[in-house]
Design a protein around this motif. Sequence first.
Motif, mmCIF file in Angstrom:
data_model
loop_
_atom_site.group_PDB
_atom_site.id
_atom_site.type_symbol
_atom_site.label_atom_id
_atom_site.label_comp_id
_atom_site.label_asym_id
_atom_site.label_seq_id
_atom_site.Cartn_x
_atom_site.Cartn_y
_atom_site.Cartn_z
ATOM 1 N N LYS A 232 42.594 27.605 65.731
ATOM 2 C CA LYS A 232 42.412 28.980 65.272
ATOM 3 C C LYS A 232 41.103 29.600 65.788
ATOM 4 C CE LYS A 232 44.996 28.274 60.969
ATOM 5 N NZ LYS A 232 44.920 28.315 59.475
ATOM 6 N N GLY A 233 40.184 28.758 66.259
ATOM 7 C CA GLY A 233 38.887 29.265 66.679
ATOM 8 C C GLY A 233 37.857 29.276 65.568
ATOM 9 N N THR A 234 38.275 28.852 64.359
ATOM 10 C CA THR A 234 37.361 28.790 63.208
ATOM 11 C C THR A 234 36.908 27.357 62.921
ATOM 12 O OG1 THR A 234 39.245 28.596 61.697
ATOM 13 C CG2 THR A 234 38.406 30.817 62.137
ATOM 14 N N GLU A 235 37.308 26.418 63.761
ATOM 15 C CA GLU A 235 37.061 24.996 63.500
ATOM 16 C C GLU A 235 35.566 24.660 63.525
ATOM 17 O OE1 GLU A 235 41.183 25.558 64.548
ATOM 18 O OE2 GLU A 235 39.357 26.143 65.622
ATOM 19 N N LEU A 236 35.193 23.680 62.701
ATOM 20 C CA LEU A 236 33.852 23.103 62.732
ATOM 21 C C LEU A 236 33.929 21.737 63.406
ATOM 22 C CD1 LEU A 236 32.535 24.069 59.171
ATOM 23 C CD2 LEU A 236 32.504 25.409 61.294
ATOM 24 N N GLN A 237 32.793 21.083 63.542
ATOM 25 C CA GLN A 237 32.719 19.862 64.349
ATOM 26 C C GLN A 237 33.677 18.764 63.889
ATOM 27 O OE1 GLN A 237 28.262 19.341 64.478
ATOM 28 N NE2 GLN A 237 28.742 18.828 66.596
ATOM 29 N N ASP A 238 33.713 18.506 62.598
ATOM 30 C CA ASP A 238 34.512 17.371 62.114
ATOM 31 C C ASP A 238 35.991 17.515 62.433
ATOM 32 O OD1 ASP A 238 32.285 16.138 61.188
ATOM 33 O OD2 ASP A 238 32.607 16.616 59.065
ATOM 34 N N ALA A 239 36.472 18.742 62.489
ATOM 35 C CA ALA A 239 37.895 18.963 62.734
ATOM 36 C C ALA A 239 38.326 18.477 64.106
ATOM 37 C CB ALA A 239 38.214 20.453 62.599
ATOM 38 N N ILE A 240 37.389 18.431 65.030
ATOM 39 C CA ILE A 240 37.709 18.020 66.395
ATOM 40 C C ILE A 240 37.061 16.685 66.759
ATOM 41 C CG2 ILE A 240 37.328 18.632 68.836
ATOM 42 C CD1 ILE A 240 37.858 21.539 68.021
ATOM 43 N N ASN A 241 35.811 16.511 66.397
ATOM 44 C CA ASN A 241 35.099 15.305 66.826
ATOM 45 C C ASN A 241 35.593 14.029 66.168
ATOM 46 O OD1 ASN A 241 33.592 16.935 68.467
ATOM 47 N ND2 ASN A 241 31.780 16.956 67.169
ATOM 48 N N SER A 242 36.339 14.169 65.086
ATOM 49 C CA SER A 242 36.924 12.985 64.436
ATOM 50 C C SER A 242 38.342 12.710 64.921
ATOM 51 C CB SER A 242 36.934 13.180 62.911
ATOM 52 O OG SER A 242 37.711 14.330 62.558
ATOM 53 N N ASP A 243 38.804 13.518 65.867
ATOM 54 C CA ASP A 243 40.182 13.422 66.357
ATOM 55 C C ASP A 243 40.169 12.935 67.808
ATOM 56 O OD1 ASP A 243 42.789 13.816 67.236
ATOM 57 O OD2 ASP A 243 43.026 15.750 66.245
ATOM 58 N N GLU A 244 40.368 11.648 68.010
ATOM 59 C CA GLU A 244 40.300 11.066 69.348
ATOM 60 C C GLU A 244 41.349 11.659 70.281
ATOM 61 O OE1 GLU A 244 38.052 9.103 70.617
ATOM 62 O OE2 GLU A 244 36.928 8.999 68.737
ATOM 63 N N LYS A 245 42.511 11.984 69.738
ATOM 64 C CA LYS A 245 43.562 12.581 70.555
ATOM 65 C C LYS A 245 43.130 13.955 71.066
ATOM 66 C CE LYS A 245 48.493 13.803 70.501
ATOM 67 N NZ LYS A 245 49.725 13.847 69.668
ATOM 68 N N ALA A 246 42.466 14.723 70.209
ATOM 69 C CA ALA A 246 41.984 16.051 70.607
ATOM 70 C C ALA A 246 40.897 15.930 71.669
ATOM 71 C CB ALA A 246 41.452 16.801 69.391
ATOM 72 N N LEU A 247 39.992 14.998 71.491
ATOM 73 C CA LEU A 247 38.910 14.813 72.456
ATOM 74 C C LEU A 247 39.468 14.441 73.830
ATOM 75 C CD1 LEU A 247 36.274 12.897 70.302
ATOM 76 C CD2 LEU A 247 36.371 15.344 70.804
ATOM 77 N N ALA A 248 40.483 13.585 73.824
ATOM 78 C CA ALA A 248 41.111 13.198 75.089
ATOM 79 C C ALA A 248 41.801 14.395 75.735
ATOM 80 C CB ALA A 248 42.105 12.066 74.850
ATOM 81 N N MET A 249 42.431 15.245 74.930
ATOM 82 C CA MET A 249 43.081 16.435 75.456
ATOM 83 C C MET A 249 42.072 17.358 76.123
ATOM 84 S SD MET A 249 44.938 19.594 73.425
ATOM 85 C CE MET A 249 43.331 20.083 72.744
#
Length: 391
Positions: A232-249
């Motif tokens: 959504k563009g409103t995400e904070l760090q934990d929403a992405i940095n804790s998601d290994e699949k997202a980081l790989a993407m």
Amino acid sequence: MAHKPQIRIPATYMRGGTSKGVFFRLQDLPDAAQMPGAARDALLLRVIGSPDPYGKQIDGMGGATSSTSKTVIIDKSSKPDHDVDYLFGQVSIDKPFVDWSGNCGNLSAAVGPFAISAGLVEANRIPRDGVATVRIWQANIGKTIIAHVPMTGGAVQETGDFELDGVTFPAAEVQLEFMDPAADEDGAGGSMFPTGNLVDDLEVPGVGTLKATMINAGIPTIFVNAESIGYKGTELQDAINSDEKALAMFETIRAHGALRMGLIKHLDEIAKRQHTPKIAFVAKPADYVSSSGKRIGSGDVDLLVRAMSMGKLHHAMMGTAAVAIGTAAAIPGTLVNLAAGGGEREAVRFGHPSGTLRVGAEAAVVGGEWVVRKAVMSRSARVLMEGWVRA
């Protein structure tokens, strides 16, 4: 048992914008480290405490984030009409690698204050009271930065009431002008848009075909729409940095974007290019709560931007990426411009995880191509510690 004693090197630990780094005068480094190469990289890695398989940099000056694993080398400039040369090294946290491929816009705010205090700027260019203009040659990317540094009583003024989201305490405002910020090296061919398009269809295996604006300004940056990758563009760090699949993407998108931009020739080269290009996603304004608990209303910003740095979502916004945002926003038709509502604009205020930031840019069409004369933003800087660092 014989042992090799530590050496101590004059250094200053500084905050610039929302980053921190260890600053050196070139002449204070050991002889072998005064030249680019393995000796310099090894020294800076040891100073920062990398590589650290624990990811904490406990045995060094690094703070275990991309924003705090940084080094700067300053010298009197060899360039006409410049005061100092500024070289930035982004130190990998868990790998034996220093990335010299780009600038740090946040630490750029600390270069002028450091240069003045370190005696690297001619005395006749420094007012006792008022604003000192420091002409900086950014050696990594071959660009000029003009820093406007407040002076009081013959010394750099650090305290003040300028507030910067992502920094807890107010300080004195340092205005920065990034002159002709479009990158012109690393295979970019001198074009702000290396593909020749304001928006491209970027094919990313396993992700899909994404609309992307790929721009060389401030730092090479790949912008995609948040909704196209499920955000959504409103995400904070934990929403992405804790998601290994997202980081790989994000890393996969970054690699394919770098290939299209001509920054690398083969996908596997991206592993040795961690600092550039950046990958960011944009969205139209929306309400959210920042990482400090501050409420950001949709009416407070023109658009939302989240950016990745060294494989993680940045806690605020990299200064060089802010330049890219301001530049792209000024050019009608880019994804950044469209997220901000489209049309011509000289400045935008965007929302990031820690709050908001305003950045301006002067764009025009010259010879059928977009050019940006300068991008402008304000930061602050402060000495945190000075003396010697051991390595």
